[in-house]
Design a protein around this motif. Structure first.
Motif, PDB file in Angstrom:
ATOM      1  N   ASP A 155      23.253  39.774  12.790  1.00  0.00           N
ATOM      2  CA  ASP A 155      23.306  38.411  12.256  1.00  0.00           C
ATOM      3  C   ASP A 155      22.008  38.002  11.572  1.00  0.00           C
ATOM      4  O   ASP A 155      21.971  37.037  10.806  1.00  0.00           O
ATOM      5  N   LEU A 156      20.928  38.739  11.819  1.00  0.00           N
ATOM      6  CA  LEU A 156      19.642  38.413  11.205  1.00  0.00           C
ATOM      7  C   LEU A 156      19.602  38.815   9.733  1.00  0.00           C
ATOM      8  O   LEU A 156      19.026  38.110   8.897  1.00  0.00           O
ATOM      9  N   THR A 157      20.207  39.957   9.410  1.00  0.00           N
ATOM     10  CA  THR A 157      20.093  40.485   8.047  1.00  0.00           C
ATOM     11  C   THR A 157      21.424  40.543   7.296  1.00  0.00           C
ATOM     12  O   THR A 157      21.441  40.905   6.114  1.00  0.00           O
ATOM     13  N   ALA A 158      22.535  40.203   7.959  1.00  0.00           N
ATOM     14  CA  ALA A 158      23.847  40.289   7.312  1.00  0.00           C
ATOM     15  C   ALA A 158      23.876  39.471   6.024  1.00  0.00           C
ATOM     16  O   ALA A 158      23.394  38.335   5.972  1.00  0.00           O
ATOM     17  N   GLY A 159      24.416  40.078   4.968  1.00  0.00           N
ATOM     18  CA  GLY A 159      24.527  39.384   3.691  1.00  0.00           C
ATOM     19  C   GLY A 159      23.261  39.361   2.868  1.00  0.00           C
ATOM     20  O   GLY A 159      23.224  38.743   1.801  1.00  0.00           O
ATOM     21  N   THR A 160      22.200  40.041   3.336  1.00  0.00           N
ATOM     22  CA  THR A 160      20.946  40.089   2.578  1.00  0.00           C
ATOM     23  C   THR A 160      20.746  41.479   1.989  1.00  0.00           C
ATOM     24  O   THR A 160      21.460  42.424   2.311  1.00  0.00           O
ATOM     25  N   LEU A 161      19.727  41.607   1.149  1.00  0.00           N
ATOM     26  CA  LEU A 161      19.426  42.891   0.517  1.00  0.00           C
ATOM     27  C   LEU A 161      18.748  43.877   1.460  1.00  0.00           C
ATOM     28  O   LEU A 161      18.545  45.036   1.096  1.00  0.00           O
ATOM     29  N   VAL A 162      18.385  43.426   2.680  1.00  0.00           N
ATOM     30  CA  VAL A 162      17.673  44.315   3.600  1.00  0.00           C
ATOM     31  C   VAL A 162      18.531  44.691   4.806  1.00  0.00           C
ATOM     32  O   VAL A 162      18.025  45.220   5.788  1.00  0.00           O
ATOM     33  N   VAL A 163      19.829  44.455   4.728  1.00  0.00           N
ATOM     34  CA  VAL A 163      20.687  44.743   5.876  1.00  0.00           C
ATOM     35  C   VAL A 163      20.674  46.228   6.221  1.00  0.00           C
ATOM     36  O   VAL A 163      20.797  46.594   7.392  1.00  0.00           O
ATOM     37  N   LEU A 164      20.496  47.095   5.226  1.00  0.00           N
ATOM     38  CA  LEU A 164      20.386  48.534   5.462  1.00  0.00           C
ATOM     39  C   LEU A 164      18.922  48.939   5.328  1.00  0.00           C
ATOM     40  O   LEU A 164      18.365  48.869   4.224  1.00  0.00           O
ATOM     41  N   PRO A 165      18.277  49.353   6.413  1.00  0.00           N
ATOM     42  CA  PRO A 165      16.840  49.667   6.358  1.00  0.00           C
ATOM     43  C   PRO A 165      16.467  50.717   5.318  1.00  0.00           C
ATOM     44  O   PRO A 165      15.369  50.683   4.769  1.00  0.00           O
ATOM     45  N   GLU A 166      17.385  51.650   5.048  1.00  0.00           N
ATOM     46  CA  GLU A 166      17.072  52.714   4.096  1.00  0.00           C
ATOM     47  C   GLU A 166      17.945  52.636   2.844  1.00  0.00           C
ATOM     48  O   GLU A 166      18.182  53.638   2.169  1.00  0.00           O
ATOM     49  N   GLY A 167      18.437  51.430   2.537  1.00  0.00           N
ATOM     50  CA  GLY A 167      19.236  51.234   1.337  1.00  0.00           C
ATOM     51  C   GLY A 167      18.813  49.975   0.610  1.00  0.00           C
ATOM     52  O   GLY A 167      18.176  49.088   1.178  1.00  0.00           O
ATOM     53  N   GLY A 168      19.146  49.881  -0.669  1.00  0.00           N
ATOM     54  CA  GLY A 168      18.805  48.691  -1.436  1.00  0.00           C
ATOM     55  C   GLY A 168      17.394  48.719  -1.980  1.00  0.00           C
ATOM     56  O   GLY A 168      16.661  49.695  -1.825  1.00  0.00           O
ATOM     57  N   PRO A 169      16.949  47.617  -2.590  1.00  0.00           N
ATOM     58  CA  PRO A 169      15.638  47.589  -3.250  1.00  0.00           C
ATOM     59  C   PRO A 169      14.448  47.676  -2.293  1.00  0.00           C
ATOM     60  O   PRO A 169      13.335  47.974  -2.724  1.00  0.00           O
ATOM     61  N   HIS A 170      14.670  47.411  -1.012  1.00  0.00           N
ATOM     62  CA  HIS A 170      13.564  47.466  -0.045  1.00  0.00           C
ATOM     63  C   HIS A 170      13.679  48.675   0.885  1.00  0.00           C
ATOM     64  O   HIS A 170      13.105  48.683   1.978  1.00  0.00           O
ATOM     65  N   ALA A 171      14.410  49.680   0.470  1.00  0.00           N
ATOM     66  CA  ALA A 171      14.612  50.872   1.292  1.00  0.00           C
ATOM     67  C   ALA A 171      13.283  51.516   1.666  1.00  0.00           C
ATOM     68  O   ALA A 171      12.410  51.715   0.818  1.00  0.00           O
ATOM     69  N   GLY A 172      13.131  51.810   2.957  1.00  0.00           N
ATOM     70  CA  GLY A 172      11.937  52.512   3.425  1.00  0.00           C
ATOM     71  C   GLY A 172      10.678  51.689   3.455  1.00  0.00           C
ATOM     72  O   GLY A 172       9.589  52.220   3.671  1.00  0.00           O
ATOM     73  N   ALA A 173      10.772  50.373   3.248  1.00  0.00           N
ATOM     74  CA  ALA A 173       9.576  49.527   3.190  1.00  0.00           C
ATOM     75  C   ALA A 173       9.013  49.205   4.567  1.00  0.00           C
ATOM     76  O   ALA A 173       7.907  48.676   4.683  1.00  0.00           O
ATOM     77  N   GLY A 174       9.783  49.492   5.623  1.00  0.00           N
ATOM     78  CA  GLY A 174       9.319  49.171   6.970  1.00  0.00           C
ATOM     79  C   GLY A 174       9.794  47.804   7.413  1.00  0.00           C
ATOM     80  O   GLY A 174      10.122  46.932   6.592  1.00  0.00           O
ATOM     81  N   VAL A 175       9.815  47.602   8.719  1.00  0.00           N
ATOM     82  CA  VAL A 175      10.351  46.372   9.291  1.00  0.00           C
ATOM     83  C   VAL A 175       9.595  45.138   8.806  1.00  0.00           C
ATOM     84  O   VAL A 175      10.195  44.137   8.394  1.00  0.00           O
ATOM     85  N   VAL A 176       8.273  45.187   8.852  1.00  0.00           N
ATOM     86  CA  VAL A 176       7.460  44.011   8.507  1.00  0.00           C
ATOM     87  C   VAL A 176       7.741  43.554   7.080  1.00  0.00           C
ATOM     88  O   VAL A 176       7.974  42.363   6.811  1.00  0.00           O
ATOM     89  N   ASN A 177       7.727  44.489   6.133  1.00  0.00           N
ATOM     90  CA  ASN A 177       7.925  44.135   4.736  1.00  0.00           C
ATOM     91  C   ASN A 177       9.371  43.724   4.454  1.00  0.00           C
ATOM     92  O   ASN A 177       9.618  42.815   3.639  1.00  0.00           O
ATOM     93  N   ARG A 178      10.322  44.362   5.092  1.00  0.00           N
ATOM     94  CA  ARG A 178      11.728  44.010   4.869  1.00  0.00           C
ATOM     95  C   ARG A 178      12.006  42.597   5.391  1.00  0.00           C
ATOM     96  O   ARG A 178      12.710  41.809   4.754  1.00  0.00           O
ATOM     97  N   MET A 179      11.496  42.293   6.573  1.00  0.00           N
ATOM     98  CA  MET A 179      11.720  40.957   7.121  1.00  0.00           C
ATOM     99  C   MET A 179      11.054  39.888   6.260  1.00  0.00           C
ATOM    100  O   MET A 179      11.582  38.792   6.063  1.00  0.00           O
ATOM    101  N   ALA A 180       9.885  40.207   5.724  1.00  0.00           N
ATOM    102  CA  ALA A 180       9.200  39.248   4.849  1.00  0.00           C
ATOM    103  C   ALA A 180      10.043  38.935   3.626  1.00  0.00           C
ATOM    104  O   ALA A 180      10.012  37.809   3.110  1.00  0.00           O
TER     105      ALA A 180
END
Length: 251
Positions: A155-180
């Motif tokens: 529910d924290l990331t659903a519907g956002t571009l970071v819902v998949l940690p290794e997919g999308g424009p922020h893939a592989g950026a790490g938790v801190v950067n993805r959450m930001a």
């Protein structure tokens, strides 16, 4: 003095043979059945002796292949520190570059996985609530050095571009950067390291013997509001890796 257990006596004999170059570096050892027959011990004794030598870096196990005399291998250093959270990269790749190695990883993500009880407790959610689970195998010069399993509340990331940690424009950026990227500021992480023996699955992924010594780190990231936003189980083989904690001092 009490007599040594059979597996310790066998470990000493195997170590002696390696030192005397009966078996050379990188050479595959005879099967457990063959060693057991030669030394008149059971295969369980051989297994325990080999696992001890693997934990000491004398031998190495290769999943589905057997046990080999370990070749010289510098232990990989992992530095755990808030100061090493990168704004434009992975702390793992940073550590590998510092060691002169190529750092990379393979991953597999599953969305909407019900949280088991222990993970739910760590994330502050109800058991069975949906999570995004990602499993990782980290590689140094293409050799596995770490495995981990990450859980994030869906529910924290659903519907956002970071819902998949290794997919999308922020893939592989790490938790801190993805959450930001979705307006969530991660303020700190809590880590709990402990030694234990590898499971069969971990041993297969890491190329070590089952029950070899590993360091298991339970890590949880928290937002500024104190909400857990990700929790992970990180496992590294003790014979091949060392964990170093860097403590920033603020004056």
């Amino acid at each position: 003095m009490p007599e040594q257990p059979p597996y310790l006596r066998l470990a000493d004999e195997l170590r002696r043979r390696i030192a005397e170059h009966v078996w050379e570096q990188g050479e595959r050892l005879p099967s457990r059945a063959q060693i057991g027959q030669e030394f008149e011990v059971g295969e369980n004794v051989v297994r325990r002796a080999q696992e001890l030598l693997i934990s000491q870096g004398v031998l190495e196990g290769r999943a589905g292949s057997g046990t080999y005399v370990a070749e010289p291998r510098e232990r990989v250093r992992f530095v755990r520190s808030s100061a090493r959270e990168q704004t434009n990269g992975s702390p793992f790749r940073t550590d590998m570059r510092a060691a002169g190695k190529l750092g990379d990883w393979e991953s597999r993500t599953e969305a909407k996985v019900p949280a088991p009880a222990d993970i739910a407790a760590r994330l502050g959610i109800t058991e069975g609530e949906l999570c995004v689970r990602t499993t990782y195998e980290f590689l140094a010069d293409r050799k596995p050095v770490q495995v981990s399993t990450s859980w994030e509340p869906y529910d924290l990331t659903a519907g956002t571009l970071v819902v998949l940690p290794e997919g999308g424009p922020h893939a592989g950026a790490g938790v801190v950067n993805r959450m930001a990227a979705i307006g969530v500021t991660v303020s700190h992480a809590v880590e709990q390291p402990e030694p234990r023996q590898a499971t069969a699955e971990e041993a297969s992924l890491l190329g070590i013997q089952k029950a070899a010594l590993v360091t298991h780190i339970r890590r949880t990231y928290y937002s500024e509001q104190g909400r857990p936003v990700e929790t992970a189980d990180i496992v590294v083989p003790a014979a091949h890796c060392e964990i170093v904690y860097e403590i920033p001092i603020h004056r």
